[in-house]
Motif scaffolding. Structure first.
Motif: not given
Length: 346
Positions: A78-80, A101-104, A119-125
């Motif tokens: 995983f990648v975080v 790679l499995t994900g992250g 790899i999932g992405v969230t765009l934050g403040g």
């Protein structure tokens, strides 16, 4: 290429000089590109994942060799991570690892486009956290809480991580945190180190607390800074996947009073800090060092300037290094002041 408007900036004025300046800047930017750094750092050979090289191992690390991992004994990878532009690093890992790679999940700054596939992405403040930061952290924790001993986790922290990696403690709302950070960072200009005392103790992720969720899996911590090993373990307050030996509840209260903010922040924050629940304390080195991890750095000592210097000399210029890494403390100031300092140097 990192500079995308070459034609525009080299088509007028001193064209020869502008072309030379383009080549010099491009050489420095390519050397600093985190995507290129990862491609050099991580390789797969004969079912072994090889991580690290001489330049990437922090000075003073007791383990002076690259990490070699038998991929046939790894279940999932995983990648975080979190930071402004963090997708550059994550994208390189996606490309190197491929099907291994499995994900992250990573948290990038709002306004950046999503570049990742696996790899999932969230765009934050940023610089003040928002609800999307919380959602991104919850996705990271869901992944990490599933980790087992035969899993491998890459972590990444870059500039902006302290806003983007935000998940308030129970009893303190996001609005309470936003109000506190705004009063300190925006209204009073509190420097990062002082700010870390407060926000590390109002959060379930910061100060190494997120790393507790990785165990018992092995962690590979990637950092974009040229700190030595001892500094990373014992003097780090803001690379939040590493231990925090610098901040305390008592320090948080002191900072708020020092900057005349104690009476202006939400009562929930004051009550939580005064309570000083040891179960919410940051991760200290003794506990961190018990677990399986390696740290590798992506940035070297003045590598960007050295690459620009080499290119300048190739083009026939005599060069002078006007600053180097130890001077960083002299440039901790408002952006306007930094510009004035730069103009004085020029």
């Amino acid at each position: 290429m990192r500079i995308l408007n070459k034609k525009q900036i080299t088509s007028h004025g001193n064209i020869d000089g502008r072309n030379d300046l383009y080549e010099i800047l491009e050489a420095g930017l390519i050397e600093a590109d985190p995507y290129n750094k990862i491609k050099k750092l991580i390789k797969i050979k004969n079912n072994f994942l090889i991580i690290g090289n001489k330049e990437s191992i922090p000075k003073g690390d007791p383990n002076t060799e690259p990490e070699s991992i038998n991929l046939t004994k790894i279940n999932r990878i995983f990648v975080v991570g979190a930071g402004k532009g963090i997708q550059k690093i994550a994208k390189a890992i996606e490309d190197v690892l491929g099907d291994y790679l499995t994900g992250g999940h990573v948290i990038d700054k709002k306004g950046n486009k999503i570049e990742l596939e696996k790899i999932g992405v969230t765009l934050g403040g940023h610089p003040v956290p928002d609800n999307d930061c919380i959602k991104g952290c919850q996705k990271i924790l869901k992944i990490l809480d599933s980790c087992q001993e035969d899993d491998l986790v890459f972590t990444m922290a870059g500039n902006g991580v302290s806003s983007l990696l935000s998940l308030p403690v129970e009893g303190v709302t996001l609005e309470d945190v936003r109000d506190t950070i705004y009063k300190l960072q925006i209204e009073r200009g509190v420097p990062t180190f002082d700010l870390c005392h407060v926000r590390n103790h109002l959060d379930l992720m910061k100060g190494g607390k997120v790393t507790k969720h990785i165990w018992p899996a092995k962690a590979i911590h990637l950092i974009a800074y040229d700190y030595d090993y001892e500094h990373l373990i014992y003097n780090n307050p803001w690379l939040h996947f590493l231990p925090d030996n610098m901040t305390t509840f008592e320090g948080a209260v002191h900072i708020l009073k020092k900057w005349n903010a104690w009476d202006n922040i939400p009562s929930s924050v004051r009550n939580f800090l005064i309570k000083a629940d040891l179960n919410q304390e940051v991760l200290k080195p003794d506990e961190f060092l018990k677990h399986h991890f390696r740290i590798f750095r992506l940035a070297g000592n003045n590598e960007m300037m050295k690459a620009a210097k080499i290119k300048s000399e190739e083009l026939g210029y005599k060069t002078y290094m006007l600053t180097k890494w130890p001077m960083k403390s002299m440039l901790q100031a408002e952006a306007k002041l930094k510009c004035y300092l730069l103009l004085l140097i020029i």
